[in-house]
Design a protein around this motif. Sequence first.
Motif, PDB file in Angstrom:
ATOM      1  N   SER A 247       0.832  -1.203   0.000  1.00 34.85           N
ATOM      2  CA  SER A 247       0.000   0.000   0.000  1.00 34.85           C
ATOM      3  C   SER A 247       0.866   1.252   0.000  1.00 34.85           C
ATOM      4  CB  SER A 247      -0.912   0.004   1.227  1.00 34.85           C
ATOM      5  OG  SER A 247      -1.789  -1.111   1.191  1.00 34.85           O
ATOM      6  N   VAL A 248       1.973   1.210   0.774  1.00 30.75           N
ATOM      7  CA  VAL A 248       2.884   2.361   0.797  1.00 30.75           C
ATOM      8  C   VAL A 248       3.510   2.572  -0.565  1.00 30.75           C
ATOM      9  CG1 VAL A 248       5.010   3.263   1.802  1.00 30.75           C
ATOM     10  CG2 VAL A 248       3.311   2.149   3.260  1.00 30.75           C
ATOM     11  N   LEU A 249       3.964   1.464  -1.177  1.00 34.81           N
ATOM     12  CA  LEU A 249       4.548   1.579  -2.516  1.00 34.81           C
ATOM     13  C   LEU A 249       3.545   2.145  -3.504  1.00 34.81           C
ATOM     14  CD1 LEU A 249       6.618  -1.718  -2.875  1.00 34.81           C
ATOM     15  CD2 LEU A 249       7.521   0.613  -2.865  1.00 34.81           C
ATOM     16  N   GLN A 250       2.322   1.636  -3.454  1.00 30.99           N
ATOM     17  CA  GLN A 250       1.299   2.112  -4.382  1.00 30.99           C
ATOM     18  C   GLN A 250       1.007   3.588  -4.160  1.00 30.99           C
ATOM     19  OE1 GLN A 250      -2.383  -0.011  -4.116  1.00 30.99           O
ATOM     20  NE2 GLN A 250      -3.313   1.040  -5.866  1.00 30.99           N
ATOM     21  N   ALA A 251       0.900   3.988  -2.898  1.00 31.02           N
ATOM     22  CA  ALA A 251       0.606   5.390  -2.608  1.00 31.02           C
ATOM     23  C   ALA A 251       1.732   6.299  -3.073  1.00 31.02           C
ATOM     24  CB  ALA A 251       0.366   5.555  -1.103  1.00 31.02           C
ATOM     25  N   GLN A 252       2.982   5.923  -2.828  1.00 26.38           N
ATOM     26  CA  GLN A 252       4.098   6.767  -3.253  1.00 26.38           C
ATOM     27  C   GLN A 252       4.198   6.831  -4.769  1.00 26.38           C
ATOM     28  OE1 GLN A 252       7.451   5.098  -1.144  1.00 26.38           O
ATOM     29  NE2 GLN A 252       7.166   6.471   0.612  1.00 26.38           N
ATOM     30  N   LEU A 253       3.997   5.713  -5.424  1.00 28.92           N
ATOM     31  CA  LEU A 253       4.059   5.710  -6.885  1.00 28.92           C
ATOM     32  C   LEU A 253       2.929   6.564  -7.477  1.00 28.92           C
ATOM     33  CD1 LEU A 253       4.977   1.979  -7.581  1.00 28.92           C
ATOM     34  CD2 LEU A 253       6.439   3.984  -7.894  1.00 28.92           C
ATOM     35  N   GLU A 254       1.717   6.457  -6.909  1.00 24.82           N
ATOM     36  CA  GLU A 254       0.615   7.283  -7.397  1.00 24.82           C
ATOM     37  C   GLU A 254       0.899   8.766  -7.155  1.00 24.82           C
ATOM     38  OE1 GLU A 254      -2.790   5.814  -5.418  1.00 24.82           O
ATOM     39  OE2 GLU A 254      -3.092   4.097  -6.764  1.00 24.82           O
TER      40      GLU A 254
ATOM     41  N   SER B 171      12.790  10.176  -2.546  1.00 28.00           N
ATOM     42  CA  SER B 171      11.626   9.369  -2.894  1.00 28.00           C
ATOM     43  C   SER B 171      12.040   7.962  -3.299  1.00 28.00           C
ATOM     44  CB  SER B 171      10.837  10.034  -4.022  1.00 28.00           C
ATOM     45  OG  SER B 171      10.378  11.315  -3.640  1.00 28.00           O
ATOM     46  N   LEU B 172      13.100   7.905  -4.103  1.00 24.33           N
ATOM     47  CA  LEU B 172      13.574   6.582  -4.520  1.00 24.33           C
ATOM     48  C   LEU B 172      14.091   5.773  -3.333  1.00 24.33           C
ATOM     49  CD1 LEU B 172      15.425   7.482  -7.839  1.00 24.33           C
ATOM     50  CD2 LEU B 172      13.185   6.417  -7.569  1.00 24.33           C
ATOM     51  N   LYS B 173      14.747   6.466  -2.382  1.00 19.62           N
ATOM     52  CA  LYS B 173      15.232   5.765  -1.185  1.00 19.62           C
ATOM     53  C   LYS B 173      14.061   5.205  -0.367  1.00 19.62           C
ATOM     54  CE  LYS B 173      18.220   6.262   2.848  1.00 19.62           C
ATOM     55  NZ  LYS B 173      17.229   5.649   3.733  1.00 19.62           N
ATOM     56  N   ALA B 174      12.960   6.006  -0.266  1.00 17.85           N
ATOM     57  CA  ALA B 174      11.789   5.524   0.462  1.00 17.85           C
ATOM     58  C   ALA B 174      11.198   4.295  -0.215  1.00 17.85           C
ATOM     59  CB  ALA B 174      10.756   6.642   0.566  1.00 17.85           C
ATOM     60  N   LEU B 175      11.169   4.336  -1.554  1.00 12.94           N
ATOM     61  CA  LEU B 175      10.661   3.165  -2.291  1.00 12.94           C
ATOM     62  C   LEU B 175      11.565   1.959  -2.075  1.00 12.94           C
ATOM     63  CD1 LEU B 175       9.576   4.800  -5.694  1.00 12.94           C
ATOM     64  CD2 LEU B 175       8.101   4.033  -3.833  1.00 12.94           C
ATOM     65  N   MET B 176      12.870   2.186  -2.094  1.00 11.88           N
ATOM     66  CA  MET B 176      13.801   1.081  -1.885  1.00 11.88           C
ATOM     67  C   MET B 176      13.672   0.501  -0.482  1.00 11.88           C
ATOM     68  SD  MET B 176      15.424   0.370  -4.602  1.00 11.88           S
ATOM     69  CE  MET B 176      16.666  -0.677  -3.878  1.00 11.88           C
ATOM     70  N   ASP B 177      13.378   1.379   0.503  1.00 12.37           N
ATOM     71  CA  ASP B 177      13.184   0.867   1.864  1.00 12.37           C
ATOM     72  C   ASP B 177      11.978  -0.064   1.934  1.00 12.37           C
ATOM     73  OD1 ASP B 177      15.358   2.249   2.751  1.00 12.37           O
ATOM     74  OD2 ASP B 177      14.219   3.963   3.507  1.00 12.37           O
ATOM     75  N   GLU B 178      10.901   0.330   1.271  1.00 13.80           N
ATOM     76  CA  GLU B 178       9.719  -0.533   1.266  1.00 13.80           C
ATOM     77  C   GLU B 178       9.986  -1.841   0.526  1.00 13.80           C
ATOM     78  OE1 GLU B 178       7.077  -0.140   3.011  1.00 13.80           O
ATOM     79  OE2 GLU B 178       7.765   1.798   3.767  1.00 13.80           O
TER      80      GLU B 178
ATOM     81  N   MET C 198       3.860  10.125  -7.054  1.00 18.55           N
ATOM     82  CA  MET C 198       4.845  10.520  -8.060  1.00 18.55           C
ATOM     83  C   MET C 198       4.181  10.712  -9.419  1.00 18.55           C
ATOM     84  SD  MET C 198       8.124   8.135  -7.133  1.00 18.55           S
ATOM     85  CE  MET C 198       8.969   8.286  -5.558  1.00 18.55           C
ATOM     86  N   GLU C 199       3.263   9.789  -9.750  1.00 19.46           N
ATOM     87  CA  GLU C 199       2.576   9.877 -11.037  1.00 19.46           C
ATOM     88  C   GLU C 199       1.732  11.145 -11.132  1.00 19.46           C
ATOM     89  OE1 GLU C 199      -0.168   7.020 -13.893  1.00 19.46           O
ATOM     90  OE2 GLU C 199      -0.162   6.740 -11.715  1.00 19.46           O
ATOM     91  N   ASP C 200       1.107  11.578 -10.034  1.00 21.92           N
ATOM     92  CA  ASP C 200       0.262  12.771 -10.026  1.00 21.92           C
ATOM     93  C   ASP C 200       1.065  14.039  -9.820  1.00 21.92           C
ATOM     94  OD1 ASP C 200      -1.895  11.103 -10.363  1.00 21.92           O
ATOM     95  OD2 ASP C 200      -2.399  11.025  -8.217  1.00 21.92           O
ATOM     96  N   GLY C 201       2.357  13.912  -9.599  1.00 19.61           N
ATOM     97  CA  GLY C 201       3.196  15.081  -9.400  1.00 19.61           C
ATOM     98  C   GLY C 201       3.190  15.598  -7.988  1.00 19.61           C
ATOM     99  N   ILE C 202       2.518  14.939  -7.081  1.00 18.52           N
ATOM    100  CA  ILE C 202       2.487  15.379  -5.687  1.00 18.52           C
ATOM    101  C   ILE C 202       3.823  15.113  -5.015  1.00 18.52           C
ATOM    102  CG2 ILE C 202       1.347  15.061  -3.469  1.00 18.52           C
ATOM    103  CD1 ILE C 202      -1.155  14.277  -4.994  1.00 18.52           C
ATOM    104  N   GLU C 203       4.416  13.983  -5.295  1.00 13.45           N
ATOM    105  CA  GLU C 203       5.694  13.576  -4.725  1.00 13.45           C
ATOM    106  C   GLU C 203       6.757  13.723  -5.796  1.00 13.45           C
ATOM    107  OE1 GLU C 203       8.094  12.164  -1.563  1.00 13.45           O
ATOM    108  OE2 GLU C 203       5.950  12.561  -1.533  1.00 13.45           O
ATOM    109  N   PRO C 204       7.827  14.472  -5.502  1.00 13.37           N
ATOM    110  CA  PRO C 204       8.873  14.623  -6.516  1.00 13.37           C
ATOM    111  C   PRO C 204       9.657  13.325  -6.688  1.00 13.37           C
ATOM    112  CG  PRO C 204       9.549  15.646  -4.461  1.00 13.37           C
ATOM    113  CD  PRO C 204       8.109  15.232  -4.276  1.00 13.37           C
ATOM    114  N   ILE C 205      10.109  13.115  -7.880  1.00 13.84           N
ATOM    115  CA  ILE C 205      10.933  11.933  -8.158  1.00 13.84           C
ATOM    116  C   ILE C 205      12.380  12.328  -7.942  1.00 13.84           C
ATOM    117  CG2 ILE C 205      11.547  10.174  -9.864  1.00 13.84           C
ATOM    118  CD1 ILE C 205       8.914  10.700 -11.233  1.00 13.84           C
ATOM    119  N   ASP C 206      12.868  12.147  -6.755  1.00 12.78           N
ATOM    120  CA  ASP C 206      14.249  12.477  -6.416  1.00 12.78           C
ATOM    121  C   ASP C 206      14.852  11.326  -5.629  1.00 12.78           C
ATOM    122  OD1 ASP C 206      12.958  12.651  -4.033  1.00 12.78           O
ATOM    123  OD2 ASP C 206      13.097  14.830  -3.871  1.00 12.78           O
ATOM    124  N   ASN C 207      16.056  11.561  -5.121  1.00 11.13           N
ATOM    125  CA  ASN C 207      16.766  10.498  -4.406  1.00 11.13           C
ATOM    126  C   ASN C 207      16.027  10.094  -3.120  1.00 11.13           C
ATOM    127  OD1 ASN C 207      18.810  10.330  -6.304  1.00 11.13           O
ATOM    128  ND2 ASN C 207      20.098  11.873  -5.271  1.00 11.13           N
TER     129      ASN C 207
END
Length: 469
Positions: free
Chosen positions: A259-266, A279-286, A268-277
């Motif tokens: 759910s966390v991965l899906q929320a962060q990816l969505e 954000s990518l680190k948070a995704l990698m943690d999940e 990023m897709e909507d432009g709410i979350e920037p695609i930076d290091n």
Amino acid sequence: MVKIGITARLFLSLLIVSVLTAVGVGVGTRWSFKRGFQGYLNEVEARRMEAMAYEFAQAYQQHGNWDFIRNNRAAWERYTGAIGRERATSPRPGGDSIYYAVPDKAPRRLGLYDSAGNHLAGNLQTGDDLRYQPVLVGGVAVGTLAGAPLRGLQEEAEQTFQVQQQRDSLFIVLFTLVLAALAAILLARHFVAPTRRLIAAASKVAEGDYGVRVPHAQRDELGTLARNFNLMVATLESNEALRRHFMADISHELRTPLSVLQAQLEAMEDGIEPIDNDSLKALMDEVATLSRLVEDMRQITLSEVGAFDYRREPLDLAALLRTEIQRWGEPLAQAGMEIIVDSAPVMIVDGDTIRLRQLLRNLFNNTLRHADGATQLGVSLHTLRGQAVLTLSDNGVGVSDAGLPMLFERFWRGDRARSRATGGSGLGLSICRSIVEAHGGSIAASHTHTAVPRGLSIRITLPLAGESA
């Protein structure tokens, strides 16, 4: 092909045994009666000869010789016919029973001879089995009665009696068989009733109903079978409950990081979350959390099905423990815990180095994550009754009384509110249990102290090298 049920088989078996018994008893009774009745008649004949000898002795004294009966058939029939086979009620002098007259019944199997052996009257008897009765006058034998034993039933009354007895015996056998058949039916139904209950219960279990139980009050093999069946069903019911809980726990554990991965990816897709290091680190943690969870599930599954490749050999558990203490000393010190070691210098056990290292790391990692408020960790390694005993005891908050039995269950956490980041997957101690049991040992948890805070103490026993597991 016609299928015969167990009730019919048991009924036929009991009936066949009853038939064979009845036939055997009938044949034996008939043979015994025939032999015994014939023997009884021979005994009667012997008594009759004694009475005849007494009568002839009286007649001899009266006439002075045997001329009165020599070749005199009428006299022979008169004297011998007066001694019938049926006993009178009045006793003869001397204690012998007398026999009243049976007219025209001169015996055909008797003959009278004088003292010189000359035939006087009656039939000439031959054979090796003749019975002889002396005729005594003044203690001197003046003659002899010779009689042939009874070799068959000759009289009409005797034959009628024998036929009646045979008819009665046949009736008794038939009546016995009818009773045996009824008893066989009742016994077959009684004996098969527990089996029928087991069959019905097994059918329900096959349909997925694990709540069924069968009575087991009997103290025989069927009672033991019923008790074992109930234990088996209870085990299946427990395993089914564990399977459902396991599936529910897996779904719950996977749902949060996904759910966390899906929320962060969505986002990023909507432009709410920037695609930076970051954000990518948070995704990698999940993703790392998911990978760790999947790996823990793989480990526990492999250990429970026995798929771990255990290469057991003699190893120094004390040296392995010292290595792990050095590795975990710094992380535990940063968490505010001091390690107090009380270990034998050498402890040789039969074990797999990789799996035992994994066991120690899971234990230290569990202490690091969950020993809230602990300032000391006591590590003890000694021998007791041919086993190595390893104990890890902290002085933290510990686990509740209700939580101790659940400590080694899969996905169990003492605090359900903790996340996977702090609470782990809940599989570490379950993996420890599987590793210890695979080495033929045991693992248990208890409170370190009786006072609050009580702390947690985990005790592990492993067989020493050369000791049977």
